[in-house]
Design a protein around this motif. Structure first.
Motif, PDB file in Angstrom:
ATOM      1  N   TYR A  52     -39.298   4.720  11.043  1.00 38.11           N
ATOM      2  CA  TYR A  52     -39.391   3.293  11.378  1.00 38.11           C
ATOM      3  C   TYR A  52     -40.855   2.884  11.565  1.00 38.11           C
ATOM      4  O   TYR A  52     -41.207   1.708  11.426  1.00 38.11           O
ATOM      5  N   ASP A  53     -41.700   3.889  11.882  1.00 35.95           N
ATOM      6  CA  ASP A  53     -43.125   3.625  12.101  1.00 35.95           C
ATOM      7  C   ASP A  53     -43.949   3.852  10.835  1.00 35.95           C
ATOM      8  O   ASP A  53     -45.176   3.812  10.881  1.00 35.95           O
ATOM      9  N   GLY A  54     -43.270   4.110   9.737  1.00 35.07           N
ATOM     10  CA  GLY A  54     -43.965   4.302   8.473  1.00 35.07           C
ATOM     11  C   GLY A  54     -44.395   5.724   8.179  1.00 35.07           C
ATOM     12  O   GLY A  54     -44.916   6.007   7.098  1.00 35.07           O
ATOM     13  N   ARG A  55     -44.165   6.627   9.121  1.00 39.91           N
ATOM     14  CA  ARG A  55     -44.548   8.015   8.877  1.00 39.91           C
ATOM     15  C   ARG A  55     -43.652   8.611   7.802  1.00 39.91           C
ATOM     16  O   ARG A  55     -42.458   8.388   7.782  1.00 39.91           O
ATOM     17  N   ILE A  56     -44.267   9.421   6.951  1.00 43.96           N
ATOM     18  CA  ILE A  56     -43.565  10.012   5.818  1.00 43.96           C
ATOM     19  C   ILE A  56     -43.461  11.526   5.996  1.00 43.96           C
ATOM     20  O   ILE A  56     -44.414  12.173   6.435  1.00 43.96           O
ATOM     21  N   LYS A  57     -42.314  12.048   5.651  1.00 39.89           N
ATOM     22  CA  LYS A  57     -42.080  13.494   5.737  1.00 39.89           C
ATOM     23  C   LYS A  57     -41.490  13.959   4.415  1.00 39.89           C
ATOM     24  O   LYS A  57     -40.585  13.320   3.872  1.00 39.89           O
ATOM     25  N   TYR A  58     -42.019  15.055   3.890  1.00 39.90           N
ATOM     26  CA  TYR A  58     -41.503  15.661   2.665  1.00 39.90           C
ATOM     27  C   TYR A  58     -41.001  17.069   2.934  1.00 39.90           C
ATOM     28  O   TYR A  58     -41.568  17.796   3.763  1.00 39.90           O
ATOM     29  N   ALA A  59     -39.998  17.470   2.189  1.00 40.52           N
ATOM     30  CA  ALA A  59     -39.599  18.867   2.203  1.00 40.52           C
ATOM     31  C   ALA A  59     -40.713  19.676   1.547  1.00 40.52           C
ATOM     32  O   ALA A  59     -41.404  19.194   0.630  1.00 40.52           O
ATOM     33  N   ASP A  60     -40.881  20.909   1.992  1.00 39.77           N
ATOM     34  CA  ASP A  60     -41.970  21.739   1.483  1.00 39.77           C
ATOM     35  C   ASP A  60     -41.871  21.929  -0.028  1.00 39.77           C
ATOM     36  O   ASP A  60     -42.899  21.991  -0.725  1.00 39.77           O
ATOM     37  N   ASN A  61     -40.663  22.026  -0.545  1.00 40.45           N
ATOM     38  CA  ASN A  61     -40.503  22.350  -1.963  1.00 40.45           C
ATOM     39  C   ASN A  61     -40.726  21.153  -2.893  1.00 40.45           C
ATOM     40  O   ASN A  61     -40.650  21.305  -4.121  1.00 40.45           O
ATOM     41  N   VAL A  62     -40.977  19.961  -2.331  1.00 41.26           N
ATOM     42  CA  VAL A  62     -41.287  18.807  -3.179  1.00 41.26           C
ATOM     43  C   VAL A  62     -42.649  18.205  -2.830  1.00 41.26           C
ATOM     44  O   VAL A  62     -43.131  17.318  -3.554  1.00 41.26           O
ATOM     45  N   ASN A  63     -43.235  18.631  -1.743  1.00 40.98           N
ATOM     46  CA  ASN A  63     -44.512  18.080  -1.293  1.00 40.98           C
ATOM     47  C   ASN A  63     -45.571  18.252  -2.387  1.00 40.98           C
ATOM     48  O   ASN A  63     -45.752  19.337  -2.928  1.00 40.98           O
ATOM     49  N   GLY A  64     -46.222  17.167  -2.707  1.00 39.78           N
ATOM     50  CA  GLY A  64     -47.239  17.199  -3.756  1.00 39.78           C
ATOM     51  C   GLY A  64     -46.698  16.831  -5.124  1.00 39.78           C
ATOM     52  O   GLY A  64     -47.467  16.553  -6.047  1.00 39.78           O
ATOM     53  N   ARG A  65     -45.379  16.805  -5.258  1.00 40.79           N
ATOM     54  CA  ARG A  65     -44.758  16.432  -6.546  1.00 40.79           C
ATOM     55  C   ARG A  65     -43.976  15.124  -6.443  1.00 40.79           C
ATOM     56  O   ARG A  65     -43.927  14.359  -7.407  1.00 40.79           O
ATOM     57  N   PHE A  66     -43.378  14.877  -5.286  1.00 47.99           N
ATOM     58  CA  PHE A  66     -42.557  13.682  -5.091  1.00 47.99           C
ATOM     59  C   PHE A  66     -43.292  12.713  -4.165  1.00 47.99           C
ATOM     60  O   PHE A  66     -44.017  13.133  -3.252  1.00 47.99           O
ATOM     61  N   THR A  67     -43.050  11.418  -4.385  1.00 48.64           N
ATOM     62  CA  THR A  67     -43.624  10.389  -3.524  1.00 48.64           C
ATOM     63  C   THR A  67     -42.538   9.388  -3.166  1.00 48.64           C
ATOM     64  O   THR A  67     -41.896   8.824  -4.063  1.00 48.64           O
ATOM     65  N   ILE A  68     -42.366   9.167  -1.872  1.00 51.87           N
ATOM     66  CA  ILE A  68     -41.403   8.177  -1.411  1.00 51.87           C
ATOM     67  C   ILE A  68     -42.164   6.908  -1.052  1.00 51.87           C
ATOM     68  O   ILE A  68     -43.282   6.964  -0.532  1.00 51.87           O
ATOM     69  N   SER A  69     -41.554   5.773  -1.349  1.00 51.44           N
ATOM     70  CA  SER A  69     -42.194   4.505  -1.022  1.00 51.44           C
ATOM     71  C   SER A  69     -41.134   3.429  -0.860  1.00 51.44           C
ATOM     72  O   SER A  69     -39.978   3.627  -1.247  1.00 51.44           O
ATOM     73  N   GLN A  70     -41.544   2.309  -0.276  1.00 52.99           N
ATOM     74  CA  GLN A  70     -40.614   1.203  -0.083  1.00 52.99           C
ATOM     75  C   GLN A  70     -41.283  -0.108  -0.460  1.00 52.99           C
ATOM     76  O   GLN A  70     -42.497  -0.268  -0.302  1.00 52.99           O
ATOM     77  N   ASP A  71     -40.504  -1.030  -0.957  1.00 55.78           N
ATOM     78  CA  ASP A  71     -40.957  -2.382  -1.254  1.00 55.78           C
ATOM     79  C   ASP A  71     -40.124  -3.302  -0.372  1.00 55.78           C
ATOM     80  O   ASP A  71     -38.958  -3.564  -0.659  1.00 55.78           O
ATOM     81  N   ASN A  72     -40.738  -3.791   0.703  1.00 60.24           N
ATOM     82  CA  ASN A  72     -39.975  -4.597   1.652  1.00 60.24           C
ATOM     83  C   ASN A  72     -39.559  -5.939   1.052  1.00 60.24           C
ATOM     84  O   ASN A  72     -38.500  -6.470   1.397  1.00 60.24           O
ATOM     85  N   ALA A  73     -40.364  -6.468   0.169  1.00 58.57           N
ATOM     86  CA  ALA A  73     -40.019  -7.743  -0.450  1.00 58.57           C
ATOM     87  C   ALA A  73     -38.746  -7.626  -1.295  1.00 58.57           C
ATOM     88  O   ALA A  73     -37.950  -8.559  -1.369  1.00 58.57           O
ATOM     89  N   LYS A  74     -38.571  -6.459  -1.901  1.00 61.58           N
ATOM     90  CA  LYS A  74     -37.388  -6.223  -2.722  1.00 61.58           C
ATOM     91  C   LYS A  74     -36.299  -5.473  -1.951  1.00 61.58           C
ATOM     92  O   LYS A  74     -35.218  -5.232  -2.494  1.00 61.58           O
ATOM     93  N   ASN A  75     -36.609  -5.096  -0.703  1.00 60.40           N
ATOM     94  CA  ASN A  75     -35.677  -4.324   0.115  1.00 60.40           C
ATOM     95  C   ASN A  75     -35.182  -3.085  -0.638  1.00 60.40           C
ATOM     96  O   ASN A  75     -33.978  -2.785  -0.709  1.00 60.40           O
ATOM     97  N   THR A  76     -36.153  -2.381  -1.207  1.00 55.11           N
ATOM     98  CA  THR A  76     -35.842  -1.263  -2.095  1.00 55.11           C
ATOM     99  C   THR A  76     -36.660  -0.036  -1.730  1.00 55.11           C
ATOM    100  O   THR A  76     -37.841  -0.150  -1.406  1.00 55.11           O
ATOM    101  N   LEU A  77     -36.016   1.100  -1.826  1.00 54.13           N
ATOM    102  CA  LEU A  77     -36.636   2.403  -1.585  1.00 54.13           C
ATOM    103  C   LEU A  77     -36.794   3.113  -2.916  1.00 54.13           C
ATOM    104  O   LEU A  77     -35.919   3.002  -3.785  1.00 54.13           O
ATOM    105  N   TYR A  78     -37.889   3.848  -3.062  1.00 54.62           N
ATOM    106  CA  TYR A  78     -38.162   4.556  -4.312  1.00 54.62           C
ATOM    107  C   TYR A  78     -38.449   6.033  -4.055  1.00 54.62           C
ATOM    108  O   TYR A  78     -38.900   6.412  -2.973  1.00 54.62           O
ATOM    109  N   LEU A  79     -38.200   6.831  -5.079  1.00 52.67           N
ATOM    110  CA  LEU A  79     -38.626   8.226  -5.075  1.00 52.67           C
ATOM    111  C   LEU A  79     -39.217   8.517  -6.441  1.00 52.67           C
ATOM    112  O   LEU A  79     -38.501   8.573  -7.436  1.00 52.67           O
ATOM    113  N   ASN A  80     -40.517   8.696  -6.467  1.00 45.77           N
ATOM    114  CA  ASN A  80     -41.230   9.010  -7.697  1.00 45.77           C
ATOM    115  C   ASN A  80     -41.327  10.528  -7.791  1.00 45.77           C
ATOM    116  O   ASN A  80     -41.951  11.162  -6.940  1.00 45.77           O
ATOM    117  N   MET A  81     -40.700  11.083  -8.813  1.00 46.80           N
ATOM    118  CA  MET A  81     -40.614  12.539  -8.947  1.00 46.80           C
ATOM    119  C   MET A  81     -41.422  12.991 -10.159  1.00 46.80           C
ATOM    120  O   MET A  81     -41.124  12.589 -11.295  1.00 46.80           O
TER     121      MET A  81
END
Length: 127
Positions: A52-81
């Protein structure tokens, strides 16, 4: 809460996919959300989460390869793999929860933090 998940599909090892999860019914801004996955015969695992505070956590096996992000205007969550591996093949689920108390119970990649789950989108990575 309703989810519209998309972006899953097939990719070759080393390739990329972007998952998206449109949320309706509640605003995601200021709340907690993430992505989980489950492969056949394996336990469900947390992949990435935003607190809720914007902090991001990744699993060790995806860290550095996956990126999570959100677009509040679109109320959408993304996962760039990126740099996908065959072991990334799984059903991927978008998750959210609302309220600071709800979003501080358990840890970010623990499924018990989230009350609302999407239906999932399949990702298949071939070698």
């Amino acid at each position: 809460v309703q989810f519209l998940e998309s972006g899953g599909g097939a990719a070759q090892a080393g390739g990329s996919l972007i998952l998206s999860c449109g949320v309706s019914g509640y605003t995601i801004s200021g709340n907690c959300m993430g992505w989980f996955r489950q492969a056949p015969g394996k336990e469900r695992e947390g992949v990435a989460a935003i607190g809720y505070d914007g902090r991001i956590k990744y699993a060790d096996n995806v860290n550095g390869r996956f990126t999570i992000s959100q677009d509040n205007a679109k109320n959408t969550l993304y996962l760039n793999m990126n740099n996908l591996k065959p072991e990334d093949s799984a059903e991927y689920y978008c998750v959210v929860n609302f309220g600071r108390w709800q979003c501080t119970r358990s840890t970010p990649l623990n499924p018990t933090r989230y009350n609302h789950w999407g239906k999932g989108t399949q990702v298949t990575v071939s070698s």
